[in-house]
Enzyme design. Structure first.
Site, mmCIF file in Angstrom:
data_model
loop_
_atom_site.group_PDB
_atom_site.id
_atom_site.type_symbol
_atom_site.label_atom_id
_atom_site.label_comp_id
_atom_site.label_asym_id
_atom_site.label_seq_id
_atom_site.Cartn_x
_atom_site.Cartn_y
_atom_site.Cartn_z
ATOM 1 N N LYS A 39 36.381 -12.856 -126.849
ATOM 2 C CA LYS A 39 36.365 -12.930 -128.288
ATOM 3 C C LYS A 39 35.160 -13.710 -128.813
ATOM 4 O O LYS A 39 34.717 -13.511 -129.933
ATOM 5 C CB LYS A 39 37.632 -13.669 -128.795
ATOM 6 C CG LYS A 39 38.926 -13.070 -128.368
ATOM 7 C CD LYS A 39 40.086 -13.794 -129.108
ATOM 8 C CE LYS A 39 41.438 -13.347 -128.652
ATOM 9 N NZ LYS A 39 41.815 -13.990 -127.362
ATOM 10 N N GLY A 40 34.657 -14.648 -128.018
ATOM 11 C CA GLY A 40 33.721 -15.653 -128.532
ATOM 12 C C GLY A 40 32.506 -15.113 -129.259
ATOM 13 O O GLY A 40 32.017 -15.743 -130.197
ATOM 14 N N ASP A 96 28.220 -15.679 -126.751
ATOM 15 C CA ASP A 96 28.164 -16.923 -127.516
ATOM 16 C C ASP A 96 27.649 -18.063 -126.636
ATOM 17 O O ASP A 96 26.831 -18.867 -127.075
ATOM 18 C CB ASP A 96 29.530 -17.272 -128.121
ATOM 19 C CG ASP A 96 30.660 -17.192 -127.108
ATOM 20 O OD1 ASP A 96 30.466 -16.603 -126.031
ATOM 21 O OD2 ASP A 96 31.740 -17.728 -127.383
ATOM 22 N N ASP A 99 27.980 -20.739 -119.550
ATOM 23 C CA ASP A 99 28.365 -22.047 -119.023
ATOM 24 C C ASP A 99 28.119 -22.012 -117.511
ATOM 25 O O ASP A 99 26.998 -22.207 -117.051
ATOM 26 C CB ASP A 99 29.835 -22.259 -119.411
ATOM 27 C CG ASP A 99 30.337 -23.657 -119.167
ATOM 28 O OD1 ASP A 99 29.861 -24.304 -118.235
ATOM 29 O OD2 ASP A 99 31.236 -24.107 -119.903
ATOM 30 N N LYS A 127 24.220 -23.556 -121.529
ATOM 31 C CA LYS A 127 24.366 -24.907 -120.979
ATOM 32 C C LYS A 127 23.359 -25.061 -119.865
ATOM 33 O O LYS A 127 23.385 -24.314 -118.878
ATOM 34 C CB LYS A 127 25.791 -25.132 -120.472
ATOM 35 C CG LYS A 127 26.771 -25.363 -121.597
ATOM 36 C CD LYS A 127 28.049 -25.983 -121.093
ATOM 37 C CE LYS A 127 29.001 -26.239 -122.249
ATOM 38 N NZ LYS A 127 30.294 -26.779 -121.781
ATOM 39 N N PHE A 148 31.611 -30.014 -124.023
ATOM 40 C CA PHE A 148 32.473 -28.897 -124.433
ATOM 41 C C PHE A 148 32.287 -28.666 -125.923
ATOM 42 O O PHE A 148 32.491 -29.585 -126.728
ATOM 43 C CB PHE A 148 33.933 -29.204 -124.121
ATOM 44 C CG PHE A 148 34.827 -28.027 -124.383
ATOM 45 C CD1 PHE A 148 34.911 -27.001 -123.459
ATOM 46 C CD2 PHE A 148 35.549 -27.942 -125.557
ATOM 47 C CE1 PHE A 148 35.721 -25.890 -123.708
ATOM 48 C CE2 PHE A 148 36.363 -26.837 -125.812
ATOM 49 C CZ PHE A 148 36.440 -25.812 -124.884
ATOM 50 N N VAL A 149 31.864 -27.457 -126.276
ATOM 51 C CA VAL A 149 31.552 -27.175 -127.675
ATOM 52 C C VAL A 149 32.538 -26.174 -128.268
ATOM 53 O O VAL A 149 33.100 -25.333 -127.560
ATOM 54 C CB VAL A 149 30.105 -26.657 -127.844
ATOM 55 C CG1 VAL A 149 29.107 -27.788 -127.682
ATOM 56 C CG2 VAL A 149 29.800 -25.520 -126.867
ATOM 57 N N ASP A 155 36.193 -21.461 -128.900
ATOM 58 C CA ASP A 155 37.498 -22.034 -129.192
ATOM 59 C C ASP A 155 37.842 -23.212 -128.302
ATOM 60 O O ASP A 155 37.270 -23.412 -127.232
ATOM 61 C CB ASP A 155 38.583 -20.969 -129.006
ATOM 62 C CG ASP A 155 38.869 -20.673 -127.530
ATOM 63 O OD1 ASP A 155 37.898 -20.363 -126.803
ATOM 64 O OD2 ASP A 155 40.034 -20.776 -127.116
#
Ligand code: PRP
Length: 174
Positions: A39-40, A96, A99, A127, A148-149, A155
């Site tokens: 979804k991001g 988005d 990581d 990241k 953690f963003v 989310d």
């Protein structure tokens, strides 16, 4: 729980305008298919696409790696595959955040066997230095630290995706 702004809505808008101009110039004369990773990526996709001044097609995949935790599990589940064939298409994956890189690594592998004409990646956030696999990312908005963003599609336990900026949670999230 407080949320500290890491990247403002204006900074995001400016960056996506730049990225969109680069993409429009790189893909001129090519049949670009932008693939958003749900979804991001829904917010990046919507805002970036409006900055790409080309005829563009869209598709979406839905994958999940995190569940409700803030740590990557390394397990990628495809919840929704593409609706269309991508053989011979110029595919740009829109993310988005990258990581661990495990999600993207899996996506690149599973899409490249479908023989697209090209396969590249645009991400708002990367990241820095913590990818567990080597990845080539053509368009990077912002390189960030390991924090953690949340916000702008990202989310925490399903919440905060609608923040118009990227933030960092401070204090107890409960
Ligand atoms: C997030 C993000 C990327 C992935 C990046 O998705 O949108 O797809 O994690 O992490 P990685 O580089 O460690 O693999 P998530 O699995 O949280 O699903 P969501 O987009 O539905 O929130």
């Amino acid at each position: 729980m407080a949320i500290r702004t890491l990247i403002s809505a204006q900074e995001i808008a400016d960056k996506l305008a730049d990225m969109g101009r680069r993409i429009a110039s790189d893909y001129v004369g090519r049949d670009l298919l932008m693939v958003g990773v749900l979804k991001g990526a829904f917010m990046v996709m919507a805002d970036l696409a409006r900055q790409v001044d080309l005829p563009v097609e869209f598709d979406f995949m839905a994958v999940s790696s995190y569940g409700a935790s803030t740590q990557t599990s390394g397990v990628v589940r495809i919840l929704k595959d593409l609706d269309q064939e991508i053989a011979g298409r110029h595919v740009l994956i829109v993310e988005d955040i990258i990581d661990s890189g495990l999600t993207l690594n899996y996506l690149l592998k599973s899409l490249s066997v479908r023989r697209p004409a090209s396969l590249d990646v645009a991400t708002l956030l990367l990241k820095e230095g913590i990818q567990r696999v080597p990845l080539e990312v053509k368009y990077v908005g912002f390189s960030i630290g390991p924090e953690f963003v949340i916000g702008y599609g990202l989310d925490y336990a399903g919440l905060y995706r609608n923040l118009p900026y990227v933030g960092v949670m401070e204090g107890d999230p409960a």
